[in-house]
Design an enzyme around this catalytic site. Sequence first.
Site, PDB file in Angstrom:
ATOM      1  N   ASP B  61     -15.166  -6.377 -27.226  1.00  0.00           N
ATOM      2  CA  ASP B  61     -16.062  -6.641 -26.097  1.00  0.00           C
ATOM      3  C   ASP B  61     -17.505  -6.785 -26.550  1.00  0.00           C
ATOM      4  O   ASP B  61     -17.950  -6.160 -27.501  1.00  0.00           O
ATOM      5  CB  ASP B  61     -15.899  -5.625 -24.968  1.00  0.00           C
ATOM      6  CG  ASP B  61     -16.464  -4.273 -25.284  1.00  0.00           C
ATOM      7  OD1 ASP B  61     -17.675  -4.174 -25.457  1.00  0.00           O
ATOM      8  OD2 ASP B  61     -15.685  -3.308 -25.343  1.00  0.00           O
ATOM      9  N   ASP B 156     -16.505 -10.975 -20.925  1.00  0.00           N
ATOM     10  CA  ASP B 156     -16.976 -10.436 -22.209  1.00  0.00           C
ATOM     11  C   ASP B 156     -15.950  -9.594 -22.941  1.00  0.00           C
ATOM     12  O   ASP B 156     -16.300  -8.847 -23.851  1.00  0.00           O
ATOM     13  CB  ASP B 156     -18.254  -9.613 -21.986  1.00  0.00           C
ATOM     14  CG  ASP B 156     -18.005  -8.409 -21.109  1.00  0.00           C
ATOM     15  OD1 ASP B 156     -16.981  -8.397 -20.426  1.00  0.00           O
ATOM     16  OD2 ASP B 156     -18.836  -7.488 -21.099  1.00  0.00           O
ATOM     17  N   GLU B 157     -14.691  -9.680 -22.553  1.00  0.00           N
ATOM     18  CA  GLU B 157     -13.665  -8.849 -23.187  1.00  0.00           C
ATOM     19  C   GLU B 157     -12.443  -9.678 -23.557  1.00  0.00           C
ATOM     20  O   GLU B 157     -11.984 -10.489 -22.741  1.00  0.00           O
ATOM     21  CB  GLU B 157     -13.186  -7.750 -22.237  1.00  0.00           C
ATOM     22  CG  GLU B 157     -14.133  -6.602 -22.061  1.00  0.00           C
ATOM     23  CD  GLU B 157     -13.513  -5.518 -21.188  1.00  0.00           C
ATOM     24  OE1 GLU B 157     -13.796  -4.356 -21.430  1.00  0.00           O
ATOM     25  OE2 GLU B 157     -12.753  -5.854 -20.271  1.00  0.00           O
TER      26      GLU B 157
END
Lengths: 88, 497
Positions: B61, B156-157
């Site tokens: 992340d 974002d992961e």
Amino acid sequence: MREVINEEVSVVSYFSARRRLSLPHIISWRNREYAVGKIGFHHTIRTGETLHHIFELTDGDQQLWMRLNLDTSNLHWTLEVVSDGEAD
Amino acid sequence: MERLLKEKQKGKRAPKPEAPPAVAIVVDAKRRHDVKTPASNYRDLVTLPVNQNQPLIMHIDLNSCFSTIEQQANPLIRHKPVAVAAYTRDSGIVLAASYEAKSMGIKLGTPVREARQICPGIIVLMPDPPKYREAHSRFKEILTEYTSDVVPKSIDEFVMDFHGSNAVQKGRNMEDIGREIKQQIRERMGEYVSVNVGIGTNRFLAKLAAGLHKPDGLDTITCHNLEDVYKSQDLLALPGINRRFKARLLAAGISTPYEMYQASGRYLRDFVFFSKLGFMWHQRLRGWEVDNVEWGTKTIGHQYALEHRTTDREEIKRLLMKLCEKTGRRLRRHGYIAHGINLSLRYAGPTAAERMAGSVNEAPTDEYGRPVKVRTGGWNGWGHYSANASYWQESQKVKHPLYATQEIYRAAEAVLQRARFVDKVSQISVHVFNLQACDPEQLGLFDAEKEQQRALAQAADDVNDRYGEFSVVPAIMADMDKTILDRIAFGNVRDIS
């Protein structure tokens, strides 16, 4: 402080065949020339079918940040926003 | 606790479980694993020990995604407190804070007014979704060079599964791969972008590992250090454990991740989660994969936080139309029709002065002052006010499927007619549900008008695809160009690309 400009500007750009990169080099805005220092981020957006290249960069003195937009339908450059990196 | 389990086995309805002492769970841990293996697959796995396989799941992340990308884009704001907020005015809410801002206590959900009070020099920026989407794509491009099994979990992961990958077949060490990925991300996305890398035998442990040393961490959880990690963490540090679950665990006598890890699946089912989730947690905590599930699209919708809160029904209708247009565009792009609509309104909380003056309308209550669930007109419709009158929502199934924007708007407007504005509206959301693939669809004999409407919607979509969003809009949306901005939903990755 950020300021929205949205003015067309003159830009000298270059293409490096070795690095396969095309980047703005000098920006002429309000009778002053700014050498491009650091390119922070480059991305693209689409408005309908028109592709725009967005360059976020600083000048050579690291005093001014600019957001430049290249409209690929007419190859015009627009200076959209400038900032000195301080809070509003 | 053993008594409660025995009573359940005998078929007696056990009384509400009392909170057993935390110590008892630790003492009884060995016996708890001796519980008979039930028939289903989940229960078979309960007796399995900790997963001792090589950790091959990697969770990555991006640190403070939105603010880090802004700091990468603008070198002049690096190492300064930065917040990306829905609006830069005081009424806005912080969506992402840089590490410099976080160190001062500014975090997700902090009002901009409060952030400015805490840190007068904070730089507050509006989100730039196209930039974040580009970063997401570039991020994914780098990761797919290492394994083909890369699943985005949010903007974002990412989760990477290295089972059978070339890198592993060549005998490469997972931590070395993690370090190389970090380096690649710096080189290709920008020197200011850093990521947390976590490695484990399942997604849960990989995510937990990624959160151990933020920012820019790299950790592996194996069967050897698993217990030490659980002993060092708080329950809320476990991915998927929120305050509500923590309260349930505490009520069942479990106050640390280590105690939760030691509890049997059966205990977690019967006294904490009251469903098979208990067994799933039992497996998850031991490193077995239970989260490798892809969920289909159940609903499509949009929500909008009003910049200027209002009770003006006409203004709300105009915003509703725009939300319906955005919902319709996505519905058609995904090739669905919908058989139901949900509308929800969130009200701005009254000020203390207004409450004292009694000038605020309250939600309808019964004779005991409890909020009333309001049965509304129409077939299969229901709606209610929340306990503190902070929101109202209603769902409505529809006889004729929804496809064109006008159809969605008409259904939403009918629901809106039944809403009572107990306060100024601060947020509107529209969702369509009961989705069904729209081809082939059987049209009725008298559906010519509907067919025309759909053709019109398709034509308008084509124009908007070519000339940009909202080039052609219904008349009610005239002069609403900049209202309802482009946003990225947290956790939703279906429409990122």
